[in-house]
Design an enzyme around this catalytic site. Structure first.
Site, PDB file in Angstrom:
ATOM      1  N   ASP A   1       0.856  -1.176   0.000  1.00  0.00           N
ATOM      2  CA  ASP A   1       0.000   0.000   0.000  1.00  0.00           C
ATOM      3  C   ASP A   1       0.895   1.229   0.000  1.00  0.00           C
ATOM      4  O   ASP A   1       2.039   1.161  -0.453  1.00  0.00           O
ATOM      5  CB  ASP A   1      -0.869  -0.027   1.285  1.00  0.00           C
ATOM      6  CG  ASP A   1      -2.155   0.769   1.165  1.00  0.00           C
ATOM      7  OD1 ASP A   1      -2.094   2.012   1.228  1.00  0.00           O
ATOM      8  OD2 ASP A   1      -3.225   0.155   1.016  1.00  0.00           O
TER       9      ASP A   1
ATOM     10  N   HIS B   1      -3.626   6.638   3.784  1.00  0.00           N
ATOM     11  CA  HIS B   1      -4.344   5.435   3.369  1.00  0.00           C
ATOM     12  C   HIS B   1      -3.727   4.187   3.983  1.00  0.00           C
ATOM     13  O   HIS B   1      -4.425   3.336   4.547  1.00  0.00           O
ATOM     14  CB  HIS B   1      -4.342   5.337   1.840  1.00  0.00           C
ATOM     15  CG  HIS B   1      -5.148   4.211   1.286  1.00  0.00           C
ATOM     16  ND1 HIS B   1      -4.612   2.982   0.989  1.00  0.00           N
ATOM     17  CD2 HIS B   1      -6.462   4.130   0.995  1.00  0.00           C
ATOM     18  CE1 HIS B   1      -5.558   2.199   0.507  1.00  0.00           C
ATOM     19  NE2 HIS B   1      -6.700   2.860   0.495  1.00  0.00           N
TER      20      HIS B   1
ATOM     21  N   ASN C   1      -5.626   0.039  23.820  1.00  0.00           N
ATOM     22  CA  ASN C   1      -4.874   0.797  24.822  1.00  0.00           C
ATOM     23  C   ASN C   1      -5.737   1.813  25.561  1.00  0.00           C
ATOM     24  O   ASN C   1      -5.221   2.709  26.214  1.00  0.00           O
ATOM     25  CB  ASN C   1      -3.676   1.494  24.165  1.00  0.00           C
ATOM     26  CG  ASN C   1      -4.087   2.385  22.995  1.00  0.00           C
ATOM     27  OD1 ASN C   1      -5.268   2.677  22.813  1.00  0.00           O
ATOM     28  ND2 ASN C   1      -3.104   2.802  22.203  1.00  0.00           N
TER      29      ASN C   1
ATOM     30  N   VAL D   1      -9.014   4.138  18.500  1.00  0.00           N
ATOM     31  CA  VAL D   1      -9.671   3.013  17.839  1.00  0.00           C
ATOM     32  C   VAL D   1      -8.988   1.707  18.232  1.00  0.00           C
ATOM     33  O   VAL D   1      -7.990   1.701  18.953  1.00  0.00           O
ATOM     34  CB  VAL D   1      -9.639   3.187  16.307  1.00  0.00           C
ATOM     35  CG1 VAL D   1     -10.380   4.442  15.893  1.00  0.00           C
ATOM     36  CG2 VAL D   1      -8.207   3.214  15.790  1.00  0.00           C
TER      37      VAL D   1
ATOM     38  N   TYR E   1      -7.442 -11.818 -10.365  1.00  0.00           N
ATOM     39  CA  TYR E   1      -6.513 -12.902 -10.709  1.00  0.00           C
ATOM     40  C   TYR E   1      -7.011 -14.222 -10.132  1.00  0.00           C
ATOM     41  O   TYR E   1      -7.347 -14.312  -8.948  1.00  0.00           O
ATOM     42  CB  TYR E   1      -5.108 -12.600 -10.194  1.00  0.00           C
ATOM     43  CG  TYR E   1      -4.417 -11.497 -10.956  1.00  0.00           C
ATOM     44  CD1 TYR E   1      -4.141 -11.627 -12.316  1.00  0.00           C
ATOM     45  CD2 TYR E   1      -4.042 -10.317 -10.322  1.00  0.00           C
ATOM     46  CE1 TYR E   1      -3.514 -10.613 -13.019  1.00  0.00           C
ATOM     47  CE2 TYR E   1      -3.417  -9.294 -11.024  1.00  0.00           C
ATOM     48  CZ  TYR E   1      -3.160  -9.447 -12.371  1.00  0.00           C
ATOM     49  OH  TYR E   1      -2.538  -8.450 -13.081  1.00  0.00           O
TER      50      TYR E   1
ATOM     51  N   VAL F   1      -5.926 -15.818  -3.654  1.00  0.00           N
ATOM     52  CA  VAL F   1      -6.584 -14.522  -3.768  1.00  0.00           C
ATOM     53  C   VAL F   1      -7.968 -14.561  -3.121  1.00  0.00           C
ATOM     54  O   VAL F   1      -8.765 -15.472  -3.369  1.00  0.00           O
ATOM     55  CB  VAL F   1      -6.717 -14.096  -5.245  1.00  0.00           C
ATOM     56  CG1 VAL F   1      -7.524 -12.803  -5.361  1.00  0.00           C
ATOM     57  CG2 VAL F   1      -5.337 -13.909  -5.870  1.00  0.00           C
TER      58      VAL F   1
ATOM     59  N   SER G   1     -11.174  -0.462  -0.140  1.00  0.00           N
ATOM     60  CA  SER G   1      -9.915  -0.375   0.616  1.00  0.00           C
ATOM     61  C   SER G   1     -10.132  -0.600   2.103  1.00  0.00           C
ATOM     62  O   SER G   1      -9.268  -1.125   2.791  1.00  0.00           O
ATOM     63  CB  SER G   1      -9.289   1.014   0.452  1.00  0.00           C
ATOM     64  OG  SER G   1      -8.467   1.097  -0.667  1.00  0.00           O
TER      65      SER G   1
END
Length: 473
Positions: A187, A247, A260, A264, A363, A368, A416
């Site tokens: 990424d 991203h 923690n 988030v 693919y 995958v 994503s």
């Protein structure tokens, strides 16, 4: 405290990839390297091909057949006045028996014209454009609201959302991940100093920072991973090259933000994440994607790291034989390749990947897993691609809060965002059931998918991710 890399600069718009292209003044053919220069905006504009299939202008990826003589190679390159700017022969390629590798060739011709002149030659295995990929996220309001991680919820959590990933139910059963499980993030880079991520990022024990490639994997001081876009070991640029790595940081947070008491939390409270950065300021190329995929294949093979999956929240290129070969090498190494199904066209409406393929998720390789996005009400996200035979399952992908650069939190939407929920679930399964193969993990994730009306006839499973349900498989 572990060493970190950090810089501060203003936030840019991420629109394309740090690319290299050279226009040749003459018609000389050579197998010698030439010096790269940055691609100009006009060159990038010239690189537009079929819709949604951008590539580097005046550049091809060429693989010659085994045993072809240097004279034959030179004659083939002469057909397009081509010069080799880079030869890619990764350690993973060598281990797979490759001797020639892959050549990045610059030519004064446009890529498609040059490809047509090269293809079909008796010395050519394949010649293809060096496609440009982008991440598959769309930005919502960039603010963080407490108690809004619906993608982590389940039917029985508090708060509850039946369309969440059910990760919260897995935590209640003491399945919270393990730092012995490794995930590759192909990424942008991610902010490894973020207080939500710093305990779960990789520090390479095999290559101490001393200016020497101690483990001889081809990368000097790859202490946190590698930046294939800039070819250096700084996986988080913090804006110094025009990319905040937002991203990649968002993806990392969904997979493995720490528990923690603040901010988030990820699907895994404990996991080890390694950066294979190849998306830069203007996107990323096929050539660099191949290096990133092979980097993780080599790490697993070379050091025995328990790399169970790579997260691939990007797309936009055409079908690439070279990238397909790299994914097959990852498959042979038992590494899942979890990929975003894509965000449709410019109209914001998801496309049918059965009809028009989206790569790399299309693919057809056993490792995958292609992922669509759903909303908090169980609808298919309007932008999300789908495919009854090509997209495996859906996962939370609309209005997802996670970590972003400069110690911040943001809400993003896209396939994503759906993909790291599935990658996180794969890592959670691997932690709960050590020694599981890629095929076993994939089967568990797909066979436990919850039937969902919006995905019926639109995905292979017709269902959505159930991270907790997968653990019973």
């Amino acid at each position: 405290m572990k060493h970190k890399h950090m810089a501060v600069f203003s936030k840019p718009l991420l629109v394309g990839g740090l690319l290299s292209a050279v226009f040749l003044a003459g018609c000389e053919s050579s197998l010698d390297k030439i010096q790269d220069e940055p691609t100009t905006q006009s060159q990038l504009a010239d690189a537009q091909g079929e819709p949604g299939r951008d590539y580097v202008a005046n550049e091809l990826l060429v693989k010659f057949k085994a045993g072809v003589s240097e004279e034959a190679k030179a004659n083939a390159l002469a057909r397009i006045s081509g010069k080799v700017s880079e030869k890619i022969l990764t350690k993973a390629m060598e281990r797979a028996g490759e001797k020639e590798g892959l050549m990045v060739v610059h030519t004064p011709l446009q890529a498609l014209e040059a490809m047509s002149k090269m293809k079909g030659g008796p010395e050519i295995e394949y010649a293809e454009p060096n496609y440009i990929y982008q991440h598959t996220a769309t930005s919502n309001d960039t603010y963080y609201t407490n108690n809004s991680l619906w993608g982590m919820y389940g039917d029985a959590t508090s708060p509850a959302n039946q369309f969440g990933s059910q990760a919260g139910e897995a935590w209640a059963a003491n399945h919270t991940g393990s730092n012995t499980v490794y995930v590759g993030i192909i990424d942008e880079g991610f902010q490894n100093t973020h207080p939500e991520l710093d305990a779960n990022e990789w520090d390479n024990p095999y290559d101490p920072v001393d200016g020497v490639d101690n483990d001889k994997n081809g990368y000097i001081d790859d202490t946190d991973g590698w930046d294939f876009d800039s070819n250096d070991n700084t996986i988080y640029d913090g804006g110094t090259r025009g990319s905040l790595d937002d991203h990649g940081t968002h993806v990392a947070g969904t997979i493995g933000a720490e528990r923690n008491g603040t901010g988030v939390v990820g699907v895994n409270w404990s996991v080890t994440m390694i950066s294979g950065k190849f998306l830069g300021r203007r996107g990323g190329t096929t050539a660099n994607a191949i290096k990133a995929v092979d980097y993780f294949t080599d790490l697993k093979t070379r050091h025995g790291l328990n790399i169970v999956a790579t997260n691939n929240s990007w797309g936009g290129g055409g079908s690439s034989s070279a990238l397909l070969d790299a994914i097959k090498r990852a498959n042979a190494a038992n590494i899942l390749f979890i990929a975003a199904a894509g965000n449709g066209g410019s109209d914001g409406v998801g496309d049918n990947n059965d009809a028009v393929a989206s790569f790399p998720s299309n693919y057809d390789v056993p490792n995958v897993i292609a992922v669509a996005a759903i909303t908090s009400t169980g609808a298919k996200s309007s932008f999300s691609n789908y495919g009854a035979t090509t997209v495996d399952l859906g996962a939370p992908g609309s209005g997802i809060n996670s970590t972003t650069a400069f110690n911040t939190y943001s809400s993003y939407s896209g396939t994503s965002m759906a993909t790291p929920h599935v990658t996180g679930a794969a890592a959670l399964y691997a932690a709960a059931k050590p020694g599981s193969s890629a095929a076993q993990i994939k089967n568990a994730l797909l066979s436990s998918a919850v039937p969902t009306t919006s995905l019926a006839g639109r995905t292979v499973t017709g269902g959505r991710l159930d991270a907790n349900g997968a653990l019973s498989k």
